[in-house]
Design a protein around this motif. Sequence first.
Motif, short mmCIF file in Angstrom:
data_model
loop_
_atom_site.label_atom_id
_atom_site.label_comp_id
_atom_site.label_asym_id
_atom_site.label_seq_id
_atom_site.Cartn_x
_atom_site.Cartn_y
_atom_site.Cartn_z
N PRO A 191 0.82 -1.21 0.00
CA PRO A 191 0.00 0.00 0.00
C PRO A 191 0.86 1.26 0.00
O PRO A 191 1.84 1.36 0.74
CB PRO A 191 -0.78 -0.11 1.31
CG PRO A 191 -0.69 -1.54 1.71
CD PRO A 191 0.59 -2.04 1.18
N MET A 192 0.50 2.21 -0.86
CA MET A 192 1.08 3.55 -0.89
C MET A 192 -0.07 4.50 -0.62
O MET A 192 -1.03 4.54 -1.40
CB MET A 192 1.75 3.83 -2.24
CG MET A 192 3.00 3.00 -2.48
SD MET A 192 3.35 2.72 -4.24
CE MET A 192 2.41 1.22 -4.56
N VAL A 193 0.00 5.25 0.45
CA VAL A 193 -1.16 5.98 0.97
C VAL A 193 -0.82 7.46 1.13
O VAL A 193 0.23 7.81 1.67
CB VAL A 193 -1.59 5.38 2.33
CG1 VAL A 193 -2.77 6.16 2.90
CG2 VAL A 193 -1.96 3.91 2.16
N ASN A 194 -1.71 8.32 0.64
CA ASN A 194 -1.51 9.77 0.69
C ASN A 194 -2.49 10.44 1.63
O ASN A 194 -3.65 10.02 1.75
CB ASN A 194 -1.68 10.38 -0.71
CG ASN A 194 -0.65 9.89 -1.71
OD1 ASN A 194 0.36 9.29 -1.34
ND2 ASN A 194 -0.90 10.15 -2.99
N VAL A 195 -2.05 11.53 2.23
CA VAL A 195 -2.93 12.34 3.07
C VAL A 195 -3.98 13.04 2.20
O VAL A 195 -5.14 13.13 2.56
CB VAL A 195 -2.12 13.38 3.87
CG1 VAL A 195 -3.04 14.45 4.46
CG2 VAL A 195 -1.34 12.69 4.99
N GLY A 196 -3.55 13.53 1.05
CA GLY A 196 -4.45 14.26 0.16
C GLY A 196 -4.93 13.42 -1.00
O GLY A 196 -5.36 12.28 -0.83
#
Length: 243
Positions: A191-196
């Motif tokens: 998983p690669m997860v962004n705040v925005g």
Amino acid sequence: MRIAGRITAEARAAAARAVKPGVTTGEIDKIVRKTIEKAGATPSFLGYGGFPGSACVSINDEVIHGIPSRSRVIHEGDLVKVDVGAYINGYHGDCAATIPCGEVSAEARKLIEVTRQSFYEGIKFARKGNRISDISHAIQEYVEANGFSVVRSYVGHGVGAQLHEDPEVPNFGRPGHGVRLMPGMTLAIEPMVNVGVYDVKTLSDGWTVKTKDGKLSAHYENTIVITSDEPVILTCLENGEVL
């Protein structure tokens, strides 16, 4: 694969211990290379497609594929993503983690925890007879329920004799689609997860991928094997610990 996975996990752990204010990403890279080569393996990433380092070291809004440098200094409060691979006896291991440098913001801490846990939510479905997208859907559902977004331009993958093999393992999608999971399949789920927003861009160096809106990102990855029962994480330390 177990041996390759253990060596890869040891390199990830060594990198995590080294993350401190004032350390450069180049120093992290040296530690990763030394750890892998001391175990009799070869860094999977070094020279792969022309990549110049033994590890990808990405900071803050950099999602993946950050090029290590002797001039890139890590500071207090940074989120440091270290992605490593080791090749031995014809097989690769592949894993990554996001390491906080000292004290980080509450938002950053939550991002790290949600990203790591989304991997575990995903592998609940990494069982014989399920489909690839069952893993993908579980990751996306957990991430978005926690107010973050999953990167869609880059995905997990099969891993084994080659660093990147079929099938692709997205971190989003509807359940019930894709390759059916069978015992013996080895997958790198990441998983690669962004705040925005989930949109990303690649810098002019041709490697470093950043969030399009400049907000924080986190990355977590392990190599697993599908069995006749529960999946087994191969990128674990000799005592079975997983970073």
